[in-house]
Write a protein that holds these residues in place. Structure first.
Motif, PDB file in Angstrom:
ATOM      1  N   TRP A 173       0.808  -1.225   0.000  1.00 38.23           N
ATOM      2  CA  TRP A 173       0.000   0.000   0.000  1.00 38.23           C
ATOM      3  C   TRP A 173       0.840   1.274   0.000  1.00 38.23           C
ATOM      4  CZ3 TRP A 173       1.463   2.372   4.437  1.00 38.23           C
ATOM      5  CH2 TRP A 173       1.853   1.572   5.539  1.00 38.23           C
ATOM      6  N   ARG A 223       0.939   3.486  -3.055  1.00 35.79           N
ATOM      7  CA  ARG A 223      -0.315   4.199  -3.377  1.00 35.79           C
ATOM      8  C   ARG A 223      -0.371   5.565  -2.709  1.00 35.79           C
ATOM      9  NH1 ARG A 223      -2.870  -1.043  -2.413  1.00 35.79           N
ATOM     10  NH2 ARG A 223      -3.758  -0.264  -0.468  1.00 35.79           N
ATOM     11  N   TYR A 224       0.513   5.809  -1.747  1.00 39.97           N
ATOM     12  CA  TYR A 224       0.533   7.095  -1.046  1.00 39.97           C
ATOM     13  C   TYR A 224       1.843   7.836  -1.286  1.00 39.97           C
ATOM     14  CZ  TYR A 224      -3.543   4.993   1.004  1.00 39.97           C
ATOM     15  OH  TYR A 224      -4.775   4.396   1.151  1.00 39.97           O
ATOM     16  N   HIS A 276      -8.165  -0.064   1.363  1.00 38.81           N
ATOM     17  CA  HIS A 276      -8.180  -0.335  -0.075  1.00 38.81           C
ATOM     18  C   HIS A 276      -9.382  -1.213  -0.391  1.00 38.81           C
ATOM     19  CE1 HIS A 276      -6.799  -2.305  -3.889  1.00 38.81           C
ATOM     20  NE2 HIS A 276      -6.298  -1.096  -4.121  1.00 38.81           N
ATOM     21  N   GLU A 292      -5.647   1.692 -11.634  1.00 35.21           N
ATOM     22  CA  GLU A 292      -4.751   2.084 -10.556  1.00 35.21           C
ATOM     23  C   GLU A 292      -3.331   2.158 -11.077  1.00 35.21           C
ATOM     24  OE1 GLU A 292      -5.322   0.669  -6.322  1.00 35.21           O
ATOM     25  OE2 GLU A 292      -3.466  -0.362  -6.808  1.00 35.21           O
ATOM     26  N   MET A 307       0.669   4.065 -10.404  1.00 34.96           N
ATOM     27  CA  MET A 307       1.485   4.753  -9.423  1.00 34.96           C
ATOM     28  C   MET A 307       2.158   5.935 -10.115  1.00 34.96           C
ATOM     29  SD  MET A 307       0.810   2.912  -6.927  1.00 34.96           S
ATOM     30  CE  MET A 307      -0.264   1.469  -7.048  1.00 34.96           C
ATOM     31  N   VAL A 355      -3.969   7.300  -4.119  1.00 30.27           N
ATOM     32  CA  VAL A 355      -4.887   6.852  -5.164  1.00 30.27           C
ATOM     33  C   VAL A 355      -5.869   5.900  -4.491  1.00 30.27           C
ATOM     34  CG1 VAL A 355      -3.135   5.156  -5.904  1.00 30.27           C
ATOM     35  CG2 VAL A 355      -5.174   5.525  -7.294  1.00 30.27           C
ATOM     36  N   TYR A 365      -7.225  10.226  -7.811  1.00 34.22           N
ATOM     37  CA  TYR A 365      -5.835  10.581  -7.496  1.00 34.22           C
ATOM     38  C   TYR A 365      -5.788  11.939  -6.837  1.00 34.22           C
ATOM     39  CZ  TYR A 365      -4.563   6.801 -10.660  1.00 34.22           C
ATOM     40  OH  TYR A 365      -4.422   5.575 -11.248  1.00 34.22           O
TER      41      TYR A 365
END
Lengths: 550, 550
Positions: B148, B151-152, B211, B306, B308, B315, B327
């Motif tokens: 994860w 995703r940040y 998620h 999705e 990156m 996201v 996003y």
């Protein structure tokens, strides 16, 4: 009054100043200033009204005579000193400030047939219209690896003698032909005072590429530049160059009448305003850096031999004090940057923005603001010799305060000086102490302490607020000589006449350590932006030119 | 009045605002604002007066109830609309703003036995005291290569849910034990309105690492972080997470009495203030960037899958509009930089320094100032995620004017946005047009044109000046559904209720070309200072810390 006296006359950009100084002790008894009637001529020619192009800056040589007529009688009358007791006159001038004259010294611009041609007038030091000529000189000298080029940091300025002379030849060949001499104003005024044409080693060395052993640039270089220049030296200059402090001659009867001084009074050879100030700061030998701090900053130091250091503006044997090699470097904006900030960025108006900023900034510790600046608001003269560089400030946050920026700008100018000191010392030109004069240090104690902390050198301030005029007076005492009550040399004159303020600015050990870290960061950015790794400043200027040309 | 209406309630940092909106056309009929009685609690705790440490920021949850009591009756009374015709209520909140509550939703801080403990209160989004916890989460997640984390943008903020929850456990284990739930205020207010605990996918996804397919971080990660956290989700959160626009329940009798609305009125699940504004700018699908421009700048865009991209803040599937990946990216200071400049560096005072600067700056052409800045006055959120970076300006000369610096700062923020757009598009997240809302674009037309010229995208401004409240009202209409007179989905609601101002800011071809050159220079400096080639900004901060700690 019974002691002996000398008079120093300092020719600046806007005015001339005479100071009458007592030889025993150096007391400045009287002074007088006269502003040039025609000032800096950069718009229209006097008389004809002819419009000048941009970058031109001229003067009227008769204004220099008027300074003698106005200020010398004034200091005599103010002081009550008898002309019998004034044993010498010395002068210094901006440089390169030059003019075309006839064989008897008559300036071409005073003759009716030439007066309407701008090239007949005095080209002031800041006349910048000979840039194409300077570029061509630099390109050819670099290509031919002329030995003198490295003595001037690898590049000569459009302000100097050769580009200015060549511009006359290119744009006004008739004026060039009519001129029996092309001469520094510093030497012309001495010629006027004494009737003797005596060129001084300081102006010749720093501005006209003269070297004590090699002389002026060689015939083949000048011929390659322009065949008409091959015999420039023989045709337009006078071969002999005299060391500083030498007696050029005695005051002429006409000048005695004009000034009220006695006929035959010793007159010293000319000098340059910055360089003449060095002994007035008590400095007459190596190891002591003199900084003239004002809108810009001029650094002068002496050494025992000729060495090349990056970014020096010039090294000249006998250029400051006979017997030593004089080195010059400079920062093209110092006080100008602080003035820019107070006028454009300080969020308050009123009587004394500088004082208010200094008060707040002096409470900050080194490193406390988190800011770092590059002091290139007017390019970088030493050590990078690059006018395309621009100012930068880094470390801004939402809590950055105006006094923090103000202090960071002062620190940046100190880092710039430290970079110059480093270049000197790494090349074997020793610097132990620093002596300052000029307008800035008198007003700004925080600036003095920052320079001491950054450079790690003790700093002293000259006692005199008019060191060029005092320096000229000291040289006059040397020209008069001991038999007339003067001095045998400039070192003796400095010992007898120059002094320092009592206060010493001593580097603080803790501050020095933090400034050491900050200077390492400054150097890294200096090299990144200044040595071609990222030429963003130059490219931004090109983009700007493209936009404003539309 | 006979049409159907919805109410949106926007919970900001200092106050809550209700807007009553007509479903057909989206006219904002009435609005009311109520400032929180206890405001932002960052000094002393109400009641006990207990002193808070630096970086703390709390709120009183009863202030949120008071907003409902004050503003909803006010908009009903102002508008004359009958509660029978109000078919839904929607809310949005700052995030992560979270609190510990009992199983029935009672906040611990409202119980006498816990009220004197700061950890019993609401931790506001800008509570920054959980930085050690955030650092430990980031370090462990990076070491374990938690799926994860990317995703940040590779780093979570101290503002987020897990650091805040863990801080309670570390510093007040009794409060942690007494809390049956830890919950976003966005979900708590919906629980109060409906009696139903319904967590929303936006807060959960962007702030609590949830998620759609993978759920929350795994047990073994949480155990490795702290064994006491292994069952955080089961013990303190509620497993189910609901998509945006879903009906959470009907208004309770008590809340009907408090607000003057009808019992059973549809209440939508919660939302985050920035994200809820996206459909209020007419945007409900991919290819359209929404920018909320105020003191800082929040960028939101949707995609079909999705991906990156460097420096995204998050996201989240269904995070903005169900069916798309939302996003988010951001610039941590925009309006704040301009305000800093006018307060600290503009050389005049008075009514409207901004207007005076804008007037002068708008007469400049791109590239004309020769200046270039890095917009890092409050660090860099996207794409570098580095709070240690600081602001820089380069190209200063003695003729640089304040309005030139002002414009360069605006251009720098536009370059920062362009860098984010480039990161999105290079990673396959398409951006064709830009839609803006927030305080800044309403006031500053030059800024809009500069952003259009720099990004090369047409820019439009939302018609509503209160897009979050409008967005909440639109979601309320979706929660009510078509059978009650609402909408089937947020796209339909946007088509029916959201609109744009007529003016379009179209990129100018010539300006675009020059800004392309300037952006290339910006990127090079961005990478030089931001990607480790020269960490001078970080080192200056360290020097500063060392100095101020003395």
């Amino acid at each position: 009054m019974s002691g002996k006296y000398v008079i120093g006359v300092d020719y600046g950009t806007e005015s001339g100043r005479a100071v009458l100084v007592e030889i025993a002790g150096g007391r400045e008894v009287a002074s007088a200033v006269w502003s040039y009637g025609d000032g800096v001529i950069d718009d229209r020619l006097p008389g004809s009204g002819r419009l000048l192009e941009p970058d031109w800056a001229l003067q009227n040589p008769l204004d220099y005579i008027e300074v003698l007529k106005r200020t010398i009688p004034a200091v005599l009358s103010q002081s009550g000193v008898s002309p019998d007791n004034v044993i010498g006159v010395g002068t210094d001038f901006t440089a390169c400030t030059m003019l075309p004259v006839k064989a008897d010294g008559t300036p071409l611009c005073t003759l009716p047939e030439y007066a309407a041609d701008p090239h007949a007038w005095v080209k002031l030091w800041k006349h910048h219209a000979a840039q194409p000529e300077a570029d061509a000189v630099n390109a050819l000298a670099a290509q031919r690896r002329e030995p003198w080029l490295s003595r001037y940091g690898g590049r000569i300025s459009s302000e100097w003698f050769l580009p200015k002379a060549w511009q006359i030849l290119n744009e006004a060949p008739d004026i060039y032909a009519a001129a029996d001499r092309l001469i520094e104003a510093a030497d012309w005024i001495v010629w006027q005072l004494t009737g003797q044409e005596r060129r001084n080693s300081c102006s010749a060395g720093y501005k006209a590429l003269w070297h004590k052993r090699d002389g002026y640039p060689a015939h083949d270089f000048l011929r390659a530049l322009d065949p008409r220049l091959e015999f420039l030296v023989e045709e337009k200059l006078c071969g002999d160059v005299y060391p500083l402090g030498v007696r050029a001659g005695g005051l002429t009867p006409a000048m005695a009448a004009l000034t009220g001084l006695r006929e035959g009074t010793a007159v010293c050879v000319g000098n340059v305003d910055a360089h003449v100030a060095v002994p007035a700061c008590t400095v007459t030998g190596p190891g002591k850096l003199v900084m003239i701090m004002g809108t810009s900053l001029c650094h002068m130091v002496m050494g025992h031999d000729e060495r090349m250091a990056e970014g020096i503006c010039g090294v000249v044997e006998d250029g400051i004090v006979p017997g030593y090699f004089g080195y010059e470097a400079g920062q093209s904006a110092v006080g100008d940057i602080f003035a820019w900030f107070t006028e454009n960025c300080a969020p308050y108006r009123g009587q004394d923005v500088h004082a208010r900023l200094e008060e707040a900034a002096s409470r900050l510790k080194p490193g406390q603001s988190g800011l770092l600046a590059l002091d290139w608001w007017n390019g970088n003269r030493s050590v990078l010799v690059n006018a395309d560089l621009t100012g930068m400030i880094l470390g801004c946050t939402l809590s950055t305060r105006p006094e923090e920026i103000y202090r960071a700008l002062i620190e940046a100018t100190a880092f710039g000086t430290n970079k110059i000191i480093k270049s000197f010392t790494e090349n074997g030109i020793n610097i132990d102490e620093i002596f300052v004069c000029g307008g800035l240090p008198q007003k700004n104690r925080m600036l003095m302490q920052i320079f001491a902390d950054v450079t790690g050198r003790e700093m002293r301030i000259a006692a005199s607020a008019q060191t060029p005029a005092l320096g000229s007076a000291m040289h006059a005492a040397v020209a008069a000589g001991p038999e007339k009550g003067g001095y045998a040399g400039i070192a003796e004159a400095a010992a007898g006449m120059a002094s320092l303020k009592a206060e010493r600015f001593v580097p603080d050990k803790g501050n020095r350590e933090i400034y050491g870290k900050l200077f390492a960061e400054y150097e890294r950015l200096h090299d990144y932006f200044g040595r071609g790794e990222n030429d963003v400043m130059k490219r931004l200027k090109e983009i700007r030119l493209g936009v404003t040309a539309d």
